[in-house]
Design a protein around this motif. Structure first.
Motif, PDB file in Angstrom:
ATOM      1  N   ARG A   1       1.942   4.346  -7.749  1.00 24.04           N
ATOM      2  CA  ARG A   1       0.851   4.231  -6.782  1.00 24.04           C
ATOM      3  C   ARG A   1       0.913   2.887  -6.053  1.00 24.04           C
ATOM      4  O   ARG A   1       0.692   2.824  -4.843  1.00 24.04           O
ATOM      5  CB  ARG A   1      -0.502   4.385  -7.492  1.00 24.04           C
ATOM      6  CG  ARG A   1      -1.716   4.227  -6.573  1.00 24.04           C
ATOM      7  CD  ARG A   1      -2.977   4.738  -7.249  1.00 24.04           C
ATOM      8  NE  ARG A   1      -2.969   6.192  -7.332  1.00 24.04           N
ATOM      9  CZ  ARG A   1      -3.734   6.907  -8.139  1.00 24.04           C
ATOM     10  NH1 ARG A   1      -4.564   6.311  -8.974  1.00 24.04           N
ATOM     11  NH2 ARG A   1      -3.678   8.223  -8.127  1.00 24.04           N
ATOM     12  N   LYS A   2       1.196   1.838  -6.785  1.00 22.44           N
ATOM     13  CA  LYS A   2       1.268   0.505  -6.167  1.00 22.44           C
ATOM     14  C   LYS A   2       2.401   0.425  -5.155  1.00 22.44           C
ATOM     15  O   LYS A   2       2.341  -0.359  -4.201  1.00 22.44           O
ATOM     16  CB  LYS A   2       1.452  -0.576  -7.243  1.00 22.44           C
ATOM     17  CG  LYS A   2       0.187  -0.829  -8.076  1.00 22.44           C
ATOM     18  CD  LYS A   2       0.423  -1.918  -9.107  1.00 22.44           C
ATOM     19  CE  LYS A   2      -0.832  -2.233  -9.904  1.00 22.44           C
ATOM     20  NZ  LYS A   2      -1.219  -1.146 -10.794  1.00 22.44           N
ATOM     21  N   ASN A   3       3.443   1.236  -5.340  1.00 20.29           N
ATOM     22  CA  ASN A   3       4.548   1.267  -4.395  1.00 20.29           C
ATOM     23  C   ASN A   3       4.234   2.081  -3.142  1.00 20.29           C
ATOM     24  O   ASN A   3       4.915   1.953  -2.125  1.00 20.29           O
ATOM     25  CB  ASN A   3       5.802   1.834  -5.067  1.00 20.29           C
ATOM     26  CG  ASN A   3       6.403   0.893  -6.084  1.00 20.29           C
ATOM     27  OD1 ASN A   3       6.302  -0.332  -5.949  1.00 20.29           O
ATOM     28  ND2 ASN A   3       7.029   1.436  -7.116  1.00 20.29           N
TER      29      ASN A   3
ATOM     30  N   ILE B   1      -2.062  -2.222  -1.074  1.00 23.23           N
ATOM     31  CA  ILE B   1      -3.077  -2.790  -1.959  1.00 23.23           C
ATOM     32  C   ILE B   1      -4.066  -3.616  -1.159  1.00 23.23           C
ATOM     33  O   ILE B   1      -3.694  -4.504  -0.392  1.00 23.23           O
ATOM     34  CB  ILE B   1      -2.429  -3.678  -3.053  1.00 23.23           C
ATOM     35  CG1 ILE B   1      -1.412  -2.862  -3.863  1.00 23.23           C
ATOM     36  CG2 ILE B   1      -3.490  -4.257  -3.969  1.00 23.23           C
ATOM     37  CD1 ILE B   1      -2.000  -1.716  -4.632  1.00 23.23           C
TER      38      ILE B   1
ATOM     39  N   ASP C   1      -4.802  -4.097  -9.755  1.00 21.26           N
ATOM     40  CA  ASP C   1      -4.414  -5.490  -9.539  1.00 21.26           C
ATOM     41  C   ASP C   1      -5.649  -6.362  -9.754  1.00 21.26           C
ATOM     42  O   ASP C   1      -6.591  -6.309  -8.963  1.00 21.26           O
ATOM     43  CB  ASP C   1      -3.878  -5.657  -8.115  1.00 21.26           C
ATOM     44  CG  ASP C   1      -3.365  -7.065  -7.841  1.00 21.26           C
ATOM     45  OD1 ASP C   1      -3.686  -7.982  -8.630  1.00 21.26           O
ATOM     46  OD2 ASP C   1      -2.642  -7.251  -6.845  1.00 21.26           O
TER      47      ASP C   1
ATOM     48  N   GLY D   1      -4.449   0.161  -6.594  1.00 20.03           N
ATOM     49  CA  GLY D   1      -3.321   0.630  -7.398  1.00 20.03           C
ATOM     50  C   GLY D   1      -3.666   1.064  -8.797  1.00 20.03           C
ATOM     51  O   GLY D   1      -2.783   1.216  -9.643  1.00 20.03           O
TER      52      GLY D   1
ATOM     53  N   THR E   1       0.628   4.414 -12.246  1.00 22.08           N
ATOM     54  CA  THR E   1       0.054   3.326 -11.450  1.00 22.08           C
ATOM     55  C   THR E   1       1.138   2.473 -10.787  1.00 22.08           C
ATOM     56  O   THR E   1       0.924   1.948  -9.696  1.00 22.08           O
ATOM     57  CB  THR E   1      -0.867   2.447 -12.309  1.00 22.08           C
ATOM     58  OG1 THR E   1      -0.183   2.022 -13.491  1.00 22.08           O
ATOM     59  CG2 THR E   1      -2.123   3.201 -12.707  1.00 22.08           C
ATOM     60  N   GLU E   2       2.279   2.350 -11.421  1.00 19.95           N
ATOM     61  CA  GLU E   2       3.391   1.634 -10.779  1.00 19.95           C
ATOM     62  C   GLU E   2       3.830   2.371  -9.520  1.00 19.95           C
ATOM     63  O   GLU E   2       4.101   1.753  -8.479  1.00 19.95           O
ATOM     64  CB  GLU E   2       4.558   1.491 -11.758  1.00 19.95           C
ATOM     65  CG  GLU E   2       4.322   0.446 -12.850  1.00 19.95           C
ATOM     66  CD  GLU E   2       5.424   0.417 -13.898  1.00 19.95           C
ATOM     67  OE1 GLU E   2       6.300   1.330 -13.852  1.00 19.95           O
ATOM     68  OE2 GLU E   2       5.416  -0.486 -14.742  1.00 19.95           O
TER      69      GLU E   2
END
Length: 283
Positions: free
Chosen positions: A275-277, A281, A83, A184, A272-273
């Motif tokens: 991971r961000k979930n 963050i 991010d 993320g 990475t999507e």
């Protein structure tokens, strides 16, 4: 033509000669689908290039090449798809920039002992506000007539072997991996080449590295095969890029020539999507 990407280039925000906007323009000329500007310890170029990337329909992937300490060695780790709007990562990279200044001062002291008349202020001026590094010192040595090219400067004075041990305050590689994951992102070992033993590569994997830069101008077929197989054996992402530093006036540029298939970008994006979930963050 299959879609392809370059995940490793440098701009005037660190030690490259292309501006971030020029980098995107060249990527378009070379018919790339995606590009990641991976300047040393800064992702300022991402913001400078984002608008023109949208106009030219180039997927611009947030990226940065982070310097870390790996035992007695200096390890470079590539971060992607983090991010870019968090203060957490930018605050960390601010401290990195101070570490870079301290290290280049140590390098200058070393070349001064070799009899070269060069001062920090000269190198700082050559960097012109960008993140300072050895390539800026190399250019000063060319300007002063000590060497005929930056390549010769590295061979004669600035390689790790010539410089020996120089104190640095870079963070441990494990800490860098943790920080990248906290925003993320994906964390990748840059251009391992012949730098690391099998035991050292295992250390990166055990520390949670997400991938390896398999495709790089310094990697011959045998090295590409070696690291591609290592990625397959350990479920790691495979990345690649040109590590371009040249400007438009260069006779030859690896940008658009040394590339990676887009299918590897899709794998990284999916990871990475996810991971961000999962992670909270850091801001």
């Amino acid at each position: 033509m299959l879609p392809k990407a370059d995940l490793h280039i440098h701009t005037t925000c660190s030690d490259g000669k292309l501006s971030p906007k020029e980098a995107v323009e060249v990527a378009k000329e070379k018919k790339l689908t995606s590009l990641s500007i991976t300047d040393h310890d800064t992702y300022k170029g991402f913001f400078e290039a984002r608008e023109i990337a949208d106009e030219l329909e180039i997927e611009l992937i947030p990226g940065v090449e982070i310097t870390s300490a790996f035992g007695e060695k200096e390890a470079h780790l590539l971060a992607y798809y983090f991010d870019p709007d968090t203060n957490y990562l930018e605050d960390f990279l601010s401290s990195q920039r101070s570490a870079r200044k301290n290290r280049i001062k140590g390098i200058i002291q070393t070349v001064q002992k070799a009899g070269l008349d060069v001062e920090y202020d000269e190198v700082w001026a050559e960097a012109n506000g960008a993140n300072i590094g050895r390539p800026h010192l190399a250019r000063v040595l060319v300007q002063k007539g000590y060497v005929s090219s930056p390549k010769e400067a590295f061979i004669r004075y600035l390689s790790d072997q010539k410089l020996g041990s120089i104190e640095n305050s870079y963070p441990d590689y494990k800490e860098v991996i943790r920080i990248v994951k906290n925003v993320g992102g994906a964390c990748v070992v840059a251009h391992p080449g012949k730098m690391y033993s099998s035991k050292e590569m295992t250390a990166f994997i055990e520390a949670g590295i997400d991938g390896i830069e398999c495709i790089h101008p310094s990697h011959n077929y045998a090295l590409q095969k070696k690291y591609t197989e290592l990625c397959a054996e350990n479920g790691l992402l495979m990345t690649g890029g040109s590590d371009t530093h040249e400007g438009k006036d260069a006779g030859y540029m690896n940008l658009g020539v040394v590339t990676i298939a887009y299918k590897h970008i899709e794998k990284m994006k999916k990871m990475t999507e996810q991971r961000k979930n999962i992670v909270e963050i850091k801001n």
